[in-house]
Design a protein around this motif. Structure first.
Motif, PDB file in Angstrom:
ATOM      1  N   MET B 122       0.841  -1.203   0.000  1.00  0.00           N
ATOM      2  CA  MET B 122       0.000   0.000   0.000  1.00  0.00           C
ATOM      3  C   MET B 122       0.872   1.248   0.000  1.00  0.00           C
ATOM      4  O   MET B 122       0.514   2.263  -0.593  1.00  0.00           O
ATOM      5  CB  MET B 122      -0.957   0.000   1.198  1.00  0.00           C
ATOM      6  CG  MET B 122      -2.086  -0.999   1.052  1.00  0.00           C
ATOM      7  SD  MET B 122      -3.077  -0.693  -0.438  1.00  0.00           S
ATOM      8  CE  MET B 122      -3.214  -2.363  -1.086  1.00  0.00           C
ATOM      9  N   MET B 129       1.271   5.347  -7.768  1.00  0.00           N
ATOM     10  CA  MET B 129       0.154   5.326  -8.708  1.00  0.00           C
ATOM     11  C   MET B 129      -0.266   6.718  -9.180  1.00  0.00           C
ATOM     12  O   MET B 129      -0.693   6.881 -10.318  1.00  0.00           O
ATOM     13  CB  MET B 129      -1.047   4.611  -8.083  1.00  0.00           C
ATOM     14  CG  MET B 129      -0.923   3.113  -8.140  1.00  0.00           C
ATOM     15  SD  MET B 129      -0.659   2.529  -9.840  1.00  0.00           S
ATOM     16  CE  MET B 129      -0.861   0.766  -9.620  1.00  0.00           C
ATOM     17  N   LEU B 132       2.125   7.713 -11.812  1.00  0.00           N
ATOM     18  CA  LEU B 132       1.939   6.844 -12.967  1.00  0.00           C
ATOM     19  C   LEU B 132       0.733   7.300 -13.787  1.00  0.00           C
ATOM     20  O   LEU B 132       0.820   7.427 -15.016  1.00  0.00           O
ATOM     21  CB  LEU B 132       1.728   5.407 -12.483  1.00  0.00           C
ATOM     22  CG  LEU B 132       1.726   4.344 -13.570  1.00  0.00           C
ATOM     23  CD1 LEU B 132       2.938   3.439 -13.432  1.00  0.00           C
ATOM     24  CD2 LEU B 132       0.474   3.507 -13.519  1.00  0.00           C
ATOM     25  N   PRO B 142       5.591   6.369 -18.056  1.00  0.00           N
ATOM     26  CA  PRO B 142       5.725   6.783 -16.658  1.00  0.00           C
ATOM     27  C   PRO B 142       7.173   6.915 -16.186  1.00  0.00           C
ATOM     28  O   PRO B 142       7.985   6.016 -16.428  1.00  0.00           O
ATOM     29  CB  PRO B 142       5.005   5.671 -15.897  1.00  0.00           C
ATOM     30  CG  PRO B 142       4.006   5.154 -16.861  1.00  0.00           C
ATOM     31  CD  PRO B 142       4.661   5.257 -18.207  1.00  0.00           C
ATOM     32  N   LEU B 145       8.592   4.107 -14.282  1.00  0.00           N
ATOM     33  CA  LEU B 145       9.090   2.921 -14.981  1.00  0.00           C
ATOM     34  C   LEU B 145      10.433   3.184 -15.636  1.00  0.00           C
ATOM     35  O   LEU B 145      11.264   2.294 -15.751  1.00  0.00           O
ATOM     36  CB  LEU B 145       8.077   2.478 -16.034  1.00  0.00           C
ATOM     37  CG  LEU B 145       6.777   1.948 -15.454  1.00  0.00           C
ATOM     38  CD1 LEU B 145       5.822   1.567 -16.562  1.00  0.00           C
ATOM     39  CD2 LEU B 145       7.043   0.757 -14.551  1.00  0.00           C
ATOM     40  N   LYS B 146      10.642   4.457 -16.063  1.00  0.00           N
ATOM     41  CA  LYS B 146      11.917   4.780 -16.697  1.00  0.00           C
ATOM     42  C   LYS B 146      13.039   4.819 -15.674  1.00  0.00           C
ATOM     43  O   LYS B 146      14.164   4.457 -15.947  1.00  0.00           O
ATOM     44  CB  LYS B 146      11.825   6.123 -17.429  1.00  0.00           C
ATOM     45  CG  LYS B 146      11.094   6.021 -18.763  1.00  0.00           C
ATOM     46  CD  LYS B 146      11.224   7.292 -19.573  1.00  0.00           C
ATOM     47  CE  LYS B 146      10.567   8.457 -18.888  1.00  0.00           C
ATOM     48  NZ  LYS B 146      10.479   9.655 -19.733  1.00  0.00           N
ATOM     49  N   GLN B 147      12.705   5.302 -14.462  1.00  0.00           N
ATOM     50  CA  GLN B 147      13.704   5.392 -13.401  1.00  0.00           C
ATOM     51  C   GLN B 147      13.348   4.403 -12.302  1.00  0.00           C
ATOM     52  O   GLN B 147      13.536   4.688 -11.115  1.00  0.00           O
ATOM     53  CB  GLN B 147      13.708   6.812 -12.825  1.00  0.00           C
ATOM     54  CG  GLN B 147      13.805   7.891 -13.867  1.00  0.00           C
ATOM     55  CD  GLN B 147      15.141   8.569 -13.851  1.00  0.00           C
ATOM     56  OE1 GLN B 147      15.855   8.531 -12.849  1.00  0.00           O
ATOM     57  NE2 GLN B 147      15.516   9.166 -14.960  1.00  0.00           N
ATOM     58  N   GLY B 148      12.807   3.272 -12.750  1.00  0.00           N
ATOM     59  CA  GLY B 148      12.206   2.327 -11.823  1.00  0.00           C
ATOM     60  C   GLY B 148      13.077   1.975 -10.628  1.00  0.00           C
ATOM     61  O   GLY B 148      12.617   2.032  -9.480  1.00  0.00           O
ATOM     62  N   GLU B 149      14.342   1.658 -10.904  1.00  0.00           N
ATOM     63  CA  GLU B 149      15.167   1.185  -9.812  1.00  0.00           C
ATOM     64  C   GLU B 149      15.203   2.195  -8.677  1.00  0.00           C
ATOM     65  O   GLU B 149      14.953   1.871  -7.520  1.00  0.00           O
ATOM     66  CB  GLU B 149      16.587   0.889 -10.308  1.00  0.00           C
ATOM     67  CG  GLU B 149      16.798  -0.581 -10.587  1.00  0.00           C
ATOM     68  CD  GLU B 149      17.631  -0.831 -11.826  1.00  0.00           C
ATOM     69  OE1 GLU B 149      18.332   0.098 -12.255  1.00  0.00           O
ATOM     70  OE2 GLU B 149      17.571  -1.937 -12.368  1.00  0.00           O
ATOM     71  N   VAL B 152      11.122   2.753  -7.131  1.00  0.00           N
ATOM     72  CA  VAL B 152      10.449   1.674  -6.429  1.00  0.00           C
ATOM     73  C   VAL B 152      11.341   1.129  -5.318  1.00  0.00           C
ATOM     74  O   VAL B 152      10.849   0.747  -4.255  1.00  0.00           O
ATOM     75  CB  VAL B 152       9.972   0.581  -7.403  1.00  0.00           C
ATOM     76  CG1 VAL B 152       9.231  -0.509  -6.658  1.00  0.00           C
ATOM     77  CG2 VAL B 152       9.044   1.190  -8.437  1.00  0.00           C
ATOM     78  N   THR B 153      12.651   1.149  -5.538  1.00  0.00           N
ATOM     79  CA  THR B 153      13.537   0.723  -4.469  1.00  0.00           C
ATOM     80  C   THR B 153      13.373   1.648  -3.262  1.00  0.00           C
ATOM     81  O   THR B 153      13.257   1.189  -2.116  1.00  0.00           O
ATOM     82  CB  THR B 153      15.005   0.743  -4.940  1.00  0.00           C
ATOM     83  OG1 THR B 153      15.083   0.044  -6.178  1.00  0.00           O
ATOM     84  CG2 THR B 153      15.916   0.095  -3.930  1.00  0.00           C
TER      85      THR B 153
END
Lengths: 182, 182, 182
Positions: B122, B129, B132, B142, B145-149, B152-153
């Protein structure tokens, strides 16, 4: 593990792989793979649960669904380059996951004693929405709309078959029939 | 005003500014600024509340959240051209809002006594979100997603820290720790 | 059939036609037409119902809404090529549907005895979200954001008018006033 649960897991794994393949085409990193895979895998079922006011959402009740999707995404991350044509694998897997998800979605609606037309619609929502969100998020026109006739017809046929079979012969392993239709 | 409320407001303001900056890059008008700002600001929390069947949604219970977001959007509308690099400001602010939103999202799930894995999820949903949806609506891939690491890390680390801290030291101002991690 | 029901049907039909016109511009097949038409037609109302925790969702309670949308999509499929300018028809119809949907959305919120600010917001959500999702799914920047001032101002004016009128003169056919404002 009952039949619906089994179908849910099968469609989660296959959808997660399709999500990971799309992430691969969009050249995302591992986090992107896992994110898109989870979105694709549980997206359709989540919308189904929200619409039917099913509480808790299936993957909140049982987070192993997400673990399964994430694992499938990671395996795909390290093996996707071995595939000759990711697009062909994608369409083939999408059809398979769709056939399974239709049955899973319709099964949930049947358990909630919804009207037949809602059961058919929930089968379609469960099976198409995950892939649709996957494609929208990475900026593609959804495969489900480009190949609409194939997909939605299959989903519709599958869901209708499920409803009819359910009236006469509950507990029959109907996904096989649907798979054949695809 | 308790800690969760304060975190919610802080992340609403910062997310609203990132939404307005994206609207600025897409050359939208004032209405577009306010719309994207509100979507970004309350989008993640709304999905969190829908998934957890929390009722009413936080901004329906307290519409001042939206007023705050709209005000932030309008201020940005008249000052965005003063920024030298909107993209850099965007990424910097996004990281900050994400750190705060993770804590806010996780806090809500903790209050509802969800399992730790759901609390972490959550936190991620609340924080990622909104941004996004902001990027998808204006047609960008998004940033998350391009800088995901990175993103999200950070979110994952933040949420996990929140959960662990919460077990031992409730009411500690954990966002500082998370911000440092970003 | 009460007034809200009538408004809901009117906006469903007009939104379905706009969805089908967008599908026509994106050169989708019949399934794509029906899908986009249904998404546009019931999307805004579905988000409204989810946000207000209204249960069941209006088109699950009464699936004839979807049947109506699908029928409108099919008729448009066979007649869209007769239109000289689909884009102009689209903007004109969108404005009309928006005026009607604002009233329908606000009406539902009034029935649930929400605060005036929530009533106005639900009018905007109901009227704008269907078209927004329609445009995002086919990969366009949403018309509602490109022509934001026109649309959202109309929606805002319409919803505010509905709220004020409702306080003094319930059951007045307010959509005409809103239509005039557009």
């Amino acid at each position: 593990m009952n039949l619906i649960s089994f179908l849910d897991y099968a469609s989660v794994i296959v959808f997660a792989i399709t999500g990971a393949l799309v992430a691969s085409r969009a050249q995302l990193d591992l986090v992107g793979f896992v994110f898109i895979a989870c979105l694709t895998a549980v997206g359709g079922g989540t919308i189904r649960d929200l619409l039917l006011d099913r509480n808790p959402i299936f993957w909140i009740a049982e987070p192993t669904y997400l673990g399964t999707a994430a694992t499938a995404a990671m395996i795909t991350f390290f093996t996707a380059h071995l595939l000759e044509s990711r697009m062909r694998a994608l369409i083939w897997l999408d059809s398979f996951a769709l056939a399974v998800a239709v049955a899973a979605g319709a099964g949930v609606a049947i358990n909630l004693e919804q009207a037949p037309v809602i059961v058919v619609l929930m089968g379609i929502v469960t099976s198409c929405m995950g892939g649709l969100m996957r494609d929208v998020v990475v900026g593609d026109v959804p495969v489900v709309l480009k190949q609409g006739e194939l997909y939605v017809t299959a989903a519709f046929a599958g869901a209708t078959t499920t409803v009819m079979l359910n009236s006469y012969l509950p507990d029959v392993p109907y996904p096989l029939i649907i798979g054949a239709a695809v």
